[in-house]
Design an enzyme around this catalytic site. Sequence first.
Site, PDB file in Angstrom:
ATOM      1  N   CYS A 109       0.871  -1.177   0.000  1.00 34.68           N
ATOM      2  CA  CYS A 109       0.000   0.000   0.000  1.00 34.68           C
ATOM      3  C   CYS A 109       0.905   1.224   0.000  1.00 34.68           C
ATOM      4  CB  CYS A 109      -0.973  -0.022   1.182  1.00 34.68           C
ATOM      5  SG  CYS A 109      -0.204  -0.166   2.800  1.00 34.68           S
TER       6      CYS A 109
ATOM      7  N   ARG B 259      -2.299  -0.907   5.482  1.00 36.33           N
ATOM      8  CA  ARG B 259      -3.436  -1.590   4.868  1.00 36.33           C
ATOM      9  C   ARG B 259      -3.038  -2.956   4.338  1.00 36.33           C
ATOM     10  NH1 ARG B 259      -5.215   3.227   0.903  1.00 36.33           N
ATOM     11  NH2 ARG B 259      -3.017   3.733   1.185  1.00 36.33           N
TER      12      ARG B 259
END
Length: 460
Positions: A409, A414
Site C-alpha cells: 500500500c 493496509r
Amino acid sequence: MRKISKLLGVVLALSLSTSVLSACGGKQEAKNTDEIKTISTKDLKDKVGKSDWVIVDTRENDAFNGWKLDGVKRGGHIKGATDFSAAWLKVDNKNKDKTLEEALKTKGISPEKNVVLYDANGKDGKEVADYLSQKGYKNIYSYDVKDWAKDETLPIEAYVNYQMLVPASWVKDLIDGKKPENYNGKEYKVFEVSWGEEKDSPDYLKEGHIKGAVHINTDEVEEGPLWNRLSDDKLQKFAESNGITVDTTTVLYGADSMAAYRVAAILKYIGVKDVRVLNGGTAKWKTAGYDLEKTSNKKTAIASFGAKVPANKDYIIDLPQAKEIIADKQGSRLVDIRSWDEHIGKTSGYDYIKPMGRPAGSVWGHAGSDNSSLEHYRNIDNTMRNKDEIIDMWKEWGITPQQRLSFFCGTGWRAAEVLLYADVMGLKNISLYDGGWNEWSGNTGNPANPIETGEPKKQQ
C-alpha cells in the site's frame, strides 16, 4: 492511522412452526405463512447449492471463520453457506442501510429465494429474520447449526488459520486464567496498538484498555521517512523490551485494527509463532460488555527473544524482491492495496508523498474509498470479510490464491491487514512489500522504478 488523519429496535418475537416437505423436495407448507418455518437437517442437505435457495450464517464472524462458539461441536460454517451476521444490525454507522443492502446483493440474498437463517443460540437468526421480513422477505426458514455440526459426515468449512483472528470472548477467557480453544497454555501478552506515546493515546488511557494490556506505539517498529520496519537488530530489541519471545502467545488489538495488523505482520516476520489479532478490534470488546481499565501497564523486558531474527524472513520483502515478482508475469502478482484513485494516479493518498500512480506491472487488489479504509476487506463491524468474496474480488484483476502474492500500500498498514487475512485463509506464498508506494516512488519519483497511471486493463 499514523500521520494520516483517520436491532435495529426491539426484536419482534417470531413463533416457529414445523414445515412439511414432500419426499421429492417439493412445496413447503407451514401453519402460518407469516411465521418463520423450520427446516430439518435432512431437507437442508438437499438445498445447499441450489440456485433458488441461500443458506445464511447469522452468527458472529468468528464462528463463521472456525471458532466453536455457543456449544457447537465443530467450528466453521456449513460448506456452501454465506454470512450475514446479526451483529451487523447493531453497528452504529451512518451508511449502515446502504452497506447492508450491498451485502445482501453481493451474497445473493433476495426476496425471490428461499432463505435459510441458521444460528446456534436461538437469537441471531430471529434478529436477521426480523430485518428481512421488514424488507418484504417471505420464504424464511430457521435452522440450528448445532445439529449439522454434530454429524461428522456433513461438510463444515473452517479457515486454515482461523485461530489468528480471535473473538472477544477468547481474550476474556485468556485473561481470566481459563484455557480457551486453541491455546497452548504458554505465557501470553496482550497489547493495545496505535500510533503515539501512551500518554497521548486516547484509546489507551482516556477510553480505557483490556485489563493487563500494554501499549505499543507503532513508532517502536517503523521509522520515517519511508516508514519501513526497523532493522532486524532493533526489532529484536523491540520484542525483548515488550517481553515477547518466539513462544509468547501475543494478542494485539486497537480501536483501529490496522495498527494491530501492522505490528502482527512484523512479529510474524521476526519469528513469533503464535500471533493473534482481536477480530473487530476494541469495538467488539465493548459490544460484548467487558470492562476496560484506565491504569498504565508498564512493559516488562526480557533478556532474549529466543531465536535468530528474522526467523520468518520471507513474510516481509523489500524493493529487489518486489521487482522480481513484477517480472514474473504469470506466477506472481504485486498486489496494490490502495484506493482506486491512488492506483490510477488521481491522488498519492498522503500529504507527505508527492508522486502519484502505481508500480508498473502491479495489479489492483482493492482496499477502500481512501487511504484510511479497508471496507472492501471488512464487514460493517470491521471483522474479516468472507474468503469467497475476497477471492472473487481478486479474480477480476487476475489474482489467484495459487500465485505468489505480495501486498503493498502506501507504507505497509493496509497491506499488512490483507496479508494476515490471506494467512487466515490458508494461502501459502504470501508476503508484505514493506516499502510500498512510498519507497517505489522515491517520494520525488525514481526513474529506476517505472510508474504507471490511468485505468489499467484487467488481467486474466
